[in-house]
Design a protein around this motif. Sequence first.
Motif, PDB file in Angstrom:
ATOM      1  N   TYR A  17       0.854  -1.336  -0.012  1.00  0.00           N
ATOM      2  CA  TYR A  17      -0.031  -0.025  -0.010  1.00  0.00           C
ATOM      3  C   TYR A  17       0.857   1.141  -0.030  1.00  0.00           C
ATOM      4  N   THR A  18       2.122   1.251   0.263  1.00  0.00           N
ATOM      5  CA  THR A  18       3.189   2.411   0.108  1.00  0.00           C
ATOM      6  C   THR A  18       4.301   2.262  -0.942  1.00  0.00           C
ATOM      7  N   GLU A  19       4.341   1.261  -1.681  1.00  0.00           N
ATOM      8  CA  GLU A  19       5.200   1.014  -2.506  1.00  0.00           C
ATOM      9  C   GLU A  19       4.894  -0.138  -3.630  1.00  0.00           C
ATOM     10  N   ALA A  20       5.133   0.342  -5.168  1.00  0.00           N
ATOM     11  CA  ALA A  20       4.993  -0.628  -5.895  1.00  0.00           C
ATOM     12  C   ALA A  20       6.599  -0.937  -6.446  1.00  0.00           C
ATOM     13  N   ARG A  21       6.713  -2.166  -6.443  1.00  0.00           N
ATOM     14  CA  ARG A  21       8.114  -2.754  -6.946  1.00  0.00           C
ATOM     15  C   ARG A  21       8.228  -4.097  -7.543  1.00  0.00           C
ATOM     16  N   TYR A  22       9.200  -4.303  -8.533  1.00  0.00           N
ATOM     17  CA  TYR A  22       9.056  -5.584  -9.044  1.00  0.00           C
ATOM     18  C   TYR A  22      10.274  -6.577  -8.199  1.00  0.00           C
ATOM     19  N   HIS A  23      11.303  -5.962  -7.411  1.00  0.00           N
ATOM     20  CA  HIS A  23      12.554  -6.529  -7.156  1.00  0.00           C
ATOM     21  C   HIS A  23      11.779  -7.331  -5.642  1.00  0.00           C
ATOM     22  N   SER A  24      12.701  -8.331  -5.189  1.00  0.00           N
ATOM     23  CA  SER A  24      12.137  -9.322  -4.245  1.00  0.00           C
ATOM     24  C   SER A  24      12.902  -8.826  -2.768  1.00  0.00           C
ATOM     25  N   ASP A  25      13.228  -7.683  -2.570  1.00  0.00           N
ATOM     26  CA  ASP A  25      13.709  -7.000  -1.306  1.00  0.00           C
ATOM     27  C   ASP A  25      14.997  -7.807  -0.931  1.00  0.00           C
ATOM     28  N   GLN A  26      15.869  -8.294  -1.889  1.00  0.00           N
ATOM     29  CA  GLN A  26      17.060  -9.159  -1.599  1.00  0.00           C
ATOM     30  C   GLN A  26      18.172  -8.284  -2.449  1.00  0.00           C
ATOM     31  N   ASP A  27      19.045  -8.056  -1.765  1.00  0.00           N
ATOM     32  CA  ASP A  27      20.499  -7.650  -2.448  1.00  0.00           C
ATOM     33  C   ASP A  27      21.130  -8.699  -3.068  1.00  0.00           C
ATOM     34  N   ASP A  28      20.833  -9.100  -4.044  1.00  0.00           N
ATOM     35  CA  ASP A  28      21.480 -10.593  -4.645  1.00  0.00           C
ATOM     36  C   ASP A  28      22.546 -10.175  -5.415  1.00  0.00           C
ATOM     37  N   PHE A  49      20.417 -11.341 -17.852  1.00  0.00           N
ATOM     38  CA  PHE A  49      20.433 -11.049 -16.377  1.00  0.00           C
ATOM     39  C   PHE A  49      19.187 -11.219 -15.791  1.00  0.00           C
ATOM     40  N   PRO A  50      19.018 -12.241 -15.314  1.00  0.00           N
ATOM     41  CA  PRO A  50      17.852 -12.491 -14.489  1.00  0.00           C
ATOM     42  C   PRO A  50      17.504 -11.765 -13.252  1.00  0.00           C
ATOM     43  N   CYS A  51      17.420 -10.451 -13.456  1.00  0.00           N
ATOM     44  CA  CYS A  51      17.267  -9.688 -12.221  1.00  0.00           C
ATOM     45  C   CYS A  51      16.509  -8.582 -12.114  1.00  0.00           C
ATOM     46  N   GLU A  52      15.865  -8.130 -11.057  1.00  0.00           N
ATOM     47  CA  GLU A  52      15.129  -6.767 -11.327  1.00  0.00           C
ATOM     48  C   GLU A  52      15.834  -5.762 -10.156  1.00  0.00           C
ATOM     49  N   LEU A  53      15.970  -4.489 -10.849  1.00  0.00           N
ATOM     50  CA  LEU A  53      16.633  -3.509 -10.106  1.00  0.00           C
ATOM     51  C   LEU A  53      15.940  -2.939  -8.816  1.00  0.00           C
ATOM     52  N   ALA A  54      16.623  -2.803  -7.806  1.00  0.00           N
ATOM     53  CA  ALA A  54      16.314  -2.550  -6.582  1.00  0.00           C
ATOM     54  C   ALA A  54      15.451  -1.092  -6.270  1.00  0.00           C
ATOM     55  N   PHE A  55      14.536  -0.741  -7.356  1.00  0.00           N
ATOM     56  CA  PHE A  55      14.003   0.400  -7.528  1.00  0.00           C
ATOM     57  C   PHE A  55      12.505   0.275  -7.089  1.00  0.00           C
ATOM     58  N   GLY A  56      11.766   1.419  -6.311  1.00  0.00           N
ATOM     59  CA  GLY A  56      10.488   1.339  -6.257  1.00  0.00           C
ATOM     60  C   GLY A  56       9.901   2.342  -6.328  1.00  0.00           C
ATOM     61  N   LEU A  57       8.453   2.643  -6.428  1.00  0.00           N
ATOM     62  CA  LEU A  57       7.828   3.906  -6.444  1.00  0.00           C
ATOM     63  C   LEU A  57       7.011   3.955  -5.272  1.00  0.00           C
ATOM     64  N   ILE A  58       6.868   5.145  -4.350  1.00  0.00           N
ATOM     65  CA  ILE A  58       6.125   5.341  -3.179  1.00  0.00           C
ATOM     66  C   ILE A  58       4.656   5.990  -3.387  1.00  0.00           C
ATOM     67  N   GLY A  59       3.830   5.302  -3.058  1.00  0.00           N
ATOM     68  CA  GLY A  59       2.393   6.231  -3.386  1.00  0.00           C
ATOM     69  C   GLY A  59       1.530   5.353  -2.864  1.00  0.00           C
ATOM     70  N   THR A  60       0.074   5.468  -3.472  1.00  0.00           N
ATOM     71  CA  THR A  60      -0.672   4.468  -3.254  1.00  0.00           C
ATOM     72  C   THR A  60      -1.528   3.930  -4.527  1.00  0.00           C
ATOM     73  N   PHE A  61      -1.946   2.742  -4.709  1.00  0.00           N
ATOM     74  CA  PHE A  61      -2.719   2.466  -5.820  1.00  0.00           C
ATOM     75  C   PHE A  61      -4.236   3.023  -5.881  1.00  0.00           C
ATOM     76  N   SER A  62      -4.769   3.337  -7.004  1.00  0.00           N
ATOM     77  CA  SER A  62      -6.086   4.253  -7.319  1.00  0.00           C
ATOM     78  C   SER A  62      -6.850   3.025  -8.026  1.00  0.00           C
ATOM     79  N   LEU A  63      -7.873   2.403  -7.365  1.00  0.00           N
ATOM     80  CA  LEU A  63      -8.648   1.131  -8.192  1.00  0.00           C
ATOM     81  C   LEU A  63     -10.140   1.793  -8.250  1.00  0.00           C
ATOM     82  N   ASN A  64     -10.705   1.196  -9.272  1.00  0.00           N
ATOM     83  CA  ASN A  64     -12.138   1.383  -9.293  1.00  0.00           C
ATOM     84  C   ASN A  64     -13.031   0.300  -8.613  1.00  0.00           C
ATOM     85  N   SER A  65     -12.479  -0.568  -7.794  1.00  0.00           N
ATOM     86  CA  SER A  65     -13.406  -1.342  -7.041  1.00  0.00           C
ATOM     87  C   SER A  65     -12.536  -1.615  -5.802  1.00  0.00           C
ATOM     88  N   PRO A  66     -13.052  -2.030  -4.525  1.00  0.00           N
ATOM     89  CA  PRO A  66     -12.426  -2.249  -3.353  1.00  0.00           C
ATOM     90  C   PRO A  66     -11.348  -3.322  -3.368  1.00  0.00           C
TER      91      PRO A  66
END
Length: 235
Positions: free
Chosen positions: A25-36, A166-183
Amino acid sequence: SLISAQALTCLPGSGAPISTEQTRYTEARYHSDQDDYHLYGTHQWAVRFNFQDFYPAVPNCRFITHGARIFFPNAASSATVSLFADADSLPTGNPLRQVSSTINSTHMDFQFPDTLSASVVWLVVDYNPNGITTFVSASRGGGNHSYYLNTNPTNPFLQSMSAAGFPCELAFGLIGTFSLNSPDLQLISFGLEGDIVPRQAVKPIFNIYNHSASPATNLAIHLECTSPRSEYTQV
């Protein structure tokens, strides 16, 4: 082991968790939270965020971004962080948002001057690691969302980590909140108030976040309490 291809060098990372608090709810990211992995060899890095990836069953998923969260293995140098619109799966036009900062911490939050709502957006980071004391971090993953500027060709281009092997995702994320049209409800925290001792009651304490702009009504919470003796297990 050492992997090197197309101007990019990838070394083993620490393998340690990048952070202790990562919530949808505060961050969108593709990395898995590991410094691999630790990467160097170019000066521009990017992640293409398609927010529908996070809610594939919900139409018109958007994310209201107010900052970027980036993990750097070493605190040094400086970086410029930009958001770009997407056209044909490439960043296009002038930066929609941009901020530069000295890197004084391994966990850096870059705050944009105002928010941006988008369904697809590029996060582009201009940062030049030297391969000795400064690197870019990545986690094991598909590499389909993360890119680096391949400077080997006459015309440099953003190449996906996956396409470069390279099978990896950069340790980058976006801070914010999702906006959905259904709960969509997420259980953020849960605990029990009081001590579980004989002939004493405890109360559940919890925090639920609604990711959408629509109110959720007629809710019910099902709590299952288990016991070493099955006859005392209740729902």
